[in-house]
Design a protein around this motif. Structure first.
Motif, PDB file in Angstrom:
ATOM      1  N   CYS A 140      -4.728  71.575 107.512  1.00  0.00           N
ATOM      2  CA  CYS A 140      -4.955  71.508 108.954  1.00  0.00           C
ATOM      3  C   CYS A 140      -5.908  70.369 109.311  1.00  0.00           C
ATOM      4  O   CYS A 140      -6.573  69.795 108.440  1.00  0.00           O
ATOM      5  N   SER A 168      -4.463  77.737 109.026  1.00  0.00           N
ATOM      6  CA  SER A 168      -3.606  76.992 108.111  1.00  0.00           C
ATOM      7  C   SER A 168      -2.474  76.338 108.885  1.00  0.00           C
ATOM      8  O   SER A 168      -2.047  76.836 109.923  1.00  0.00           O
ATOM      9  N   ARG A 189      -6.978  84.131 113.591  1.00  0.00           N
ATOM     10  CA  ARG A 189      -6.068  83.553 112.601  1.00  0.00           C
ATOM     11  C   ARG A 189      -5.145  82.595 113.331  1.00  0.00           C
ATOM     12  O   ARG A 189      -4.492  82.989 114.289  1.00  0.00           O
ATOM     13  N   GLU A 197      -2.182  79.727 112.682  1.00  0.00           N
ATOM     14  CA  GLU A 197      -1.331  79.232 111.604  1.00  0.00           C
ATOM     15  C   GLU A 197       0.052  78.839 112.091  1.00  0.00           C
ATOM     16  O   GLU A 197       0.350  78.915 113.278  1.00  0.00           O
TER      17      GLU A 197
END
Lengths: 361, 415
Positions: A290, A305, A320, A322
């Motif tokens: 990232c 991520s 989170r 992603e």
């Protein structure tokens, strides 16, 4: 020597980042995309770079004035008032590109990131004695691109096949050219495609040669490829200047951390992460694949991520982020929120989870 | 008015292994009545409510689970409450009235004046002494706990109409197709011993009818291929419906919460309701902490004394942590139940989920549900011994026991 960089339009494919900053100025590995190219050009003796641009030249120039001095290179803009394709801008900038030396000039697509082997290209160009050289790169799925069919031994280009259904070759145009000034005589000041209209004519006269690009290549014009491109770039940096990469027990693989960024305790960072200037990564944070733009804050225990976090954005505790989440400038993801592929426009606050990839206006 | 030495018994219907399939995969490991809500077995909450009944002589659990499955729980709760609790196993399902009737001799052993009948799979405040008092004042043979619900949801339950002045039950119908009433049966009753006569009557009638070897259309509706056995007597259709409007049954309306616990999603909601109930009845069961010496606690949280929670973790609201669970540094738990021996590693996140026995949640893993307790995949459920590896995300999924997840999943049932 001179060079022209095809900057083009609004960079819509890299939105929402390009809603805040013109695409060439979007940082890639902590440096504006276009600066990677300008520095590489300067290194092989290019003295003047012309940017072919069709919007916001003021913003670009304000920014680039700084770099003219820092890098020691002359930078000018050639502004299209209407879109001229990939060849038209060359005609528009003709006066700037031609000088008394008669030496060839570079043309680069601004979205392309690679090791820029310009020195090798000049040698290749001088050796074959043709009118134009193009860089080609090998791809896994040539059917998605325009394939360059060439004589393997000499590199002499035979023809171009757009998105071939049957395999004709696996080398595609990498968007890096070295052209003799005479090529400019072939281009009229009107919308023209260099790949489809100009190069096939030069190839027909057997004056076009292709050099296979050593090392990595990536068109980073869209977020997914931007993230992949970072992996390739950092991998190359590991080989060329490993000291620029971060090291330590909390680092995994290739990680670039700006000297003004702060990282807390108990974090695990990497692989393939770029952390920009002024970023604050609090404790217990996990980052992989990232990019954090300037001034980002990642709060305790968050996990990020395969995402790009735009300038001055924040990610809350235990959040989170992603799967190609792209946060524009000044976006704030709340505590415990989950973003699975959220593409968020600038100046937004995200308070509830985004479970499936979607655009947040 | 009854005298103060009249004895009362309570009967709690717990069902059996062929029931409660909607509670899978959690009921694959444990009888549903023993599944913990707010840190205590589901059946514990009605049992605990029985403590408030004056002159309570005995509590019976009636069901068709194996005796050994309840043996441990029954002996420990008897000691704890200092009231005898006994498990009575039916050889087969008899319906709730049939089950009560089958054990009538045992239930009547102490000549109780009143019998409470509670369904185990309802969650409410169980206002039992208040019901008893109301029942005595009505003078009928039974009083039903009722609650007002939204008109849209009423049809999932037994709908009933009561006289607004006398509270007499005027009409009762189970899961009607059209709207009858927004008052529903909570599955909590108090009866006088006369209820056995009423059940006996149904049973006798049915025997007579079976002898005619003809099936009534009413029975055909309930059972397409065979008539109901004589000893299978449902409380709702067979007792409450016929006795409505005969000045025998009355209602007591609760203004508190009430939910039915048919699915794991509802167990999460009911766990929250019971934790909220602790605020009033047993505040010592709720955890406190501000992140200095013990974990940061938000809202209502239950932590078993044997569980270990790192001070940098943050828990709540609505979190229940069972025995020997370990919650690591920087973990975050919201609206979830961790069963025995679960481990949540560093920086793991669990939201709107139930994590099964001995399961583990890896570092920076995320186990999350959307939080719609009525939806099939509205919460995430991990069965026993499920391992979620580091950094894996599990969203709105059900994972059956003994699986290892090394890639992220969303809206899946993993066999």
């Amino acid at each position: 020597m001179k060079a022209l960089i095809l900057v083009g339009g609004f960079g819509t494919r890299l939105r929402p980042l390009t809603l805040s900053v013109p695409k060439p100025l979007v940082e890639f590995a902590n440096k504006p995309m276009i600066l990677h190219q300008i520095e590489a050009l300067k290194a092989i003796g290019v003295t003047e770079v012309v940017l072919a641009i069709n919007y916001q030249p003021e913003v670009m120039m304000n920014f680039l004035k700084e770099f003219e001095e820092k890098v020691g290179i002359k930078i000018t803009c050639s502004q299209e008032t209407e879109p001229l394709g990939t060849a038209g801008p060359l005609a528009l900038a003709k006066d700037k590109l031609i000088d008394d030396s008669g030496s060839p000039f570079f043309v680069l697509n601004s979205d392309v990131i690679s090791d820029y082997p310009f020195k090798e290209m000049i040698e290749f160009h001088n050796a074959h004695g043709g009118e134009a050289s193009i860089m080609v790169t090998k791809v896994d799925e040539p059917s998605k691109y325009g394939v360059v069919v060439m004589e393997e031994a000499t590199g002499k280009v035979e023809r171009f096949v757009e998105k071939p259904k049957l395999f004709v070759g696996n080398k595609i145009n990498a968007g890096i050219y070295l052209l003799n000034p005479s090529v400019l005589d072939r281009i009229e000041l009107k919308p023209t495609s260099i790949e489809k209209e100009i190069f096939p004519k030069i190839a027909a006269e057997e004056k076009l040669y292709a050099m296979t690009l050593p090392g990595f290549w990536m068109d980073i014009g869209q977020p997914k490829d931007y993230i992949t491109g970072l992996t390739l770039y950092l991998d190359s940096l590991r080989k060329k200047s490993p000291s620029k990469l971060a090291s330590g027990s909390n680092i995994v693989g290739n990680v670039l951390v700006h000297e003004t960024a702060k990282i807390g305790e108990g974090c695990l960072i990497g692989p393939d992460v770029a952390i920009g200037p002024g970023c604050v990564i609090e404790s217990g944070v996990r980052l992989s694949r990232c990019t954090m733009m300037r001034g980002v804050r990642i709060k305790n225990h968050a996990c990020i991520s395969s995402s790009i976090i735009g300038w001055h954005s924040t990610v809350g505790q235990w959040a989170r982020v992603e799967n190609m989440t792209i946060l524009g400038e000044d976006v704030h993801v709340g505590d415990e929120v989950y973003s699975n592929g959220g593409v968020v426009l600038p100046h937004k606050e995200i308070k509830s989870s985004i479970l499936k990839p979607e655009i947040v206006m | 008015m009854g005298s103060s030495d009249e004895k009362v018994v309570a009967v709690i219907m717990v069902g059996g292994p062929t029931k409660g399939t909607r509670f899978r995969p959690l009921s694959l490991n444990i009888p549903k009545p023993l599944f913990p809500l707010a840190g205590h077995p589901m059946v514990h909450h009605p049992i605990n409510a029985c403590k408030r009944i004056p002159n309570l002589a005995q509590i019976y659990l009636v069901g068709f689970y194996e005796e050994r499955e309840f043996a441990l729980y029954v002996s420990s709760i008897s000691n704890e409450l200092r009231v005898p609790v006994r498990y009575l196993k039916e050889d087969k399902p008899h319906g709730s009235a049939g089950g009560l009737y089958k054990f009538r001799d045992l239930i009547m052993e102490d000549s109780p004046s009143h019998i409470f009948l509670l369904n185990c799979d309802v969650c409410c405040s169980f206002p039992l002494p208040e019901m008893l008092e109301a029942h005595r004042s009505y003078g009928g043979i039974g009083t039903i706990l009722v609650i007002k619900v939204s008109a849209e949801s009423a049809s999932q339950f037994g709908e009933l109409v009561a006289d607004p002045v006398t509270n007499e039950l005027l009409h009762y119908t189970e899961k009607p197709e059209t709207f009858v009433s927004d008052r529903i049966n909570c599955g909590v009753y108090i009866f006088t011993p006369e209820i056995f006569t009423a059940i006996q009557d149904v049973s006798t009638q049915r025997k007579d009818r079976a002898n005619l070897r003809r099936m009534s259309s009413f029975e055909a509706l309930q059972s397409a291929t065979r008539s109901l056995p004589a000893d299978f007597v449902r409380l709702d259709q067979d007792i409450l419906s016929p006795l409505a409007g005969k000045k025998k049954l009355y209602t007591y309306e609760t203004m508190d919460y009430w939910e039915q616990i048919k699915t794991p999603g509802m167990s999460l909601k009911c766990s929250a309701l019971y934790l909220g109930h602790y605020r009033h009845t047993s505040p010592h069961l709720l955890a406190i902490g501000d992140g200095t010496k013990s974990a940061t606690i938000i809202g209502d949280v239950y932590i078993h004394p044997s569980a270990k929670v790192h001070p940098t973790a943050k828990l709540g609201p609505n979190v229940s942590i069972s025995a020997n669970a370990r919650v690591g540094p920087g973990a975050r738990l919201i609206s979830c139940i961790l069963l025995d021996d679960v481990e949540v590693k560093e920086n793991g996140v669990v939201i709107h989920s139930i994590v099964g026995w001995k399961s583990s949640i890896g570092r920076w893993s995320r186990v999350q549900g959307g939080g719609d307790y009525n939806a099939k995949l509205g919460i995430t459920i991990l069965g026993e011994s499920v391992a979620v590896e580091d950094e894996v995300v599990v969203i709105n999924s059900i994972v059956l026991p003994n699986k290892t997840l090394n890639i992220s999943v969303q809206e899946e049932i993993i066999l």
